[in-house]
Every structure is written in structure tokens, then in C-alpha cells.
Scaffold this active site. Sequence first.
Site, PDB file in Angstrom:
ATOM      1  N   GLU A 164       7.201 -21.694   7.904  1.00 42.64           N
ATOM      2  CA  GLU A 164       7.658 -20.792   8.961  1.00 42.64           C
ATOM      3  C   GLU A 164       8.701 -21.427   9.881  1.00 42.64           C
ATOM      4  OE1 GLU A 164       4.782 -21.131  12.767  1.00 42.64           O
ATOM      5  OE2 GLU A 164       3.842 -20.190  11.028  1.00 42.64           O
ATOM      6  N   GLU A 205       0.800  -1.221   0.000  1.00 36.81           N
ATOM      7  CA  GLU A 205       0.000   0.000   0.000  1.00 36.81           C
ATOM      8  C   GLU A 205       0.834   1.273   0.000  1.00 36.81           C
ATOM      9  OE1 GLU A 205      -2.535  -0.649   3.383  1.00 36.81           O
ATOM     10  OE2 GLU A 205      -4.087  -1.609   2.173  1.00 36.81           O
TER      11      GLU A 205
END
Length: 276
Positions: free
Chosen positions: A110, A79
Site C-alpha cells: 500500500e 457481486e
Amino acid sequence: MERITEAPSQYRHLEKMTVRELLENMNREDQAVPIAVAAAIPQIEALVNAVVDKMQHGGRLFYIGAGTSGRLGVLDASECPPTFGVPEDLVIGLIAGGDRAIRHAIEAAEDSWTQAWEDMQAYDIDEGDAVVGIAASGTTPYVIGGLQDCRKHGIVTGCVTCNPGSPLAANADFPVEAVPGPEFVTGSTRLKAGTAQKLVLNMLSTSVMIRLGRVLDNKMVDMKLSNVKLVDRGAKMLVQNLDLPYEEAHSLLLKHGSVRKAMDAFSLAHNHSTGL
């Protein structure tokens, strides 16, 4: 360490609650989030200042995370270019498992202690950059290992976590610990913890961009004109600031490509300064 994010919910037998009870109880829990973020403001301030210092000297900001935390980092990074008109590679979000993990869970991604550093190598990361690790639990190997490798190479590190005294915070130069308490659904950190992380990232990136001069007054003068709504918003900024008819402001904006550039061009043509 105290794993508050894994602590049992304060509510029992959720399946027996009415929809109204579910919503009211979740909302009641959500009210703890901004309080937790407010308590972390001194830590956020230190992290913002560290990141601004690096970026003022040409550095970049990296986010690394897994699961929900990784997705939030990718979202915040993605963004920044349309909102503040910065290059696509100034704020970089990396998620364990790669871009496919944004939409799909990648098993065991992960759990690697070395993959984050390997992922960062594709961007030629160096000591001029800053890296923020995001992990609600503060125990994710992908994120901790990434920060450990960064510190070995003299790279400034920060983190956003929702447990106090975590291994992640111990490996961050500028840790942010926003601790909103146990989740409504036990261990579901996409809820309060995810909201807390989103708020912290909003504050971090927005404050950094303001300090870098990407906002004038309270306006996004460098935003990308990517749709009709944003073009209209930019034109109205010029109408207000330059006292122009809307159509003239609209044409000036489209000619120069951003509110800031249009203001600068108008100032040069009319030999006077502008300011919002």
C-alpha cells in the site's frame, strides 16, 4: 487532518471484560455506523450521480484500495455481475498487492504512490471511466497516488474514507466521508470503519445499477441463474408477474436465461407488455 480512526478506544482493559461485555460494547459502538453513513448521504448522492453519468455513456467503475478497504472494493465489484447481470469488466476492484492480497497481507504494497495507476493500465482506463478510492485512514499512498494520476488524465474520481479532511478526500472530485469514530480496538479499522465503507459501497453500486435499469420494481430481473435457489426465485417472479403455473414459468426461465428475457419473450409471444 484529524485521524479519528487512530484515536484511542473509549474502552480500556478489553482483556478483562467478559464475553458478554465485549459483545455488548462492540454492538454499542457499531450503532454509530449507520448514523455516520446517514450524515454522508449528500456526498454519496453526488458520487452516485457522477458514476451513473459515466456508465450511461459506456464507462466503467473502478475501485482501488489496500487491505480491508481493498478487499471490500473487490467484494462489491465481484457481486455486481451475478446480482445485476452486468459484464465482468463493468465494475473492477483493484487491491494493492494484487489478487493474492485478498487472502494474504502483502508487505508494503500500500506504500507505493504509482502502483495503482500501473494496475489500472492493464484495463486501458480512460476519461470515460470513474475511479473510487477506498481508504479508512484517507492517507494510503496506493489510493491517493492512484486518484492523483487519474485526475491528471481527466478521469472522474471519488473516495470513501472514515476520517475528515484527509489527503484522499482532497484528491477526489466526489469525496464521501463517513466518520463513525474511534474503534473498539484502537486502530482496527476492519471494525466500524470497514462496516461504514461496506454500507457506502452497497449504497453506491446498488443505486447505480438501479439507475442503469438493472432492477424492475424491487426485483433482480437480470441476476445470473447460478444455483437452484436463484432459479427458484426467478421462476416465482414469473409466476407472480405472468400468472403462469410454476413448472411453465420454470421452463420459460431456463429457456431464456433471465427473468427479464423470459418476460420479454412472453410479452412478444402474447402481444402485451409485462411489468413487475
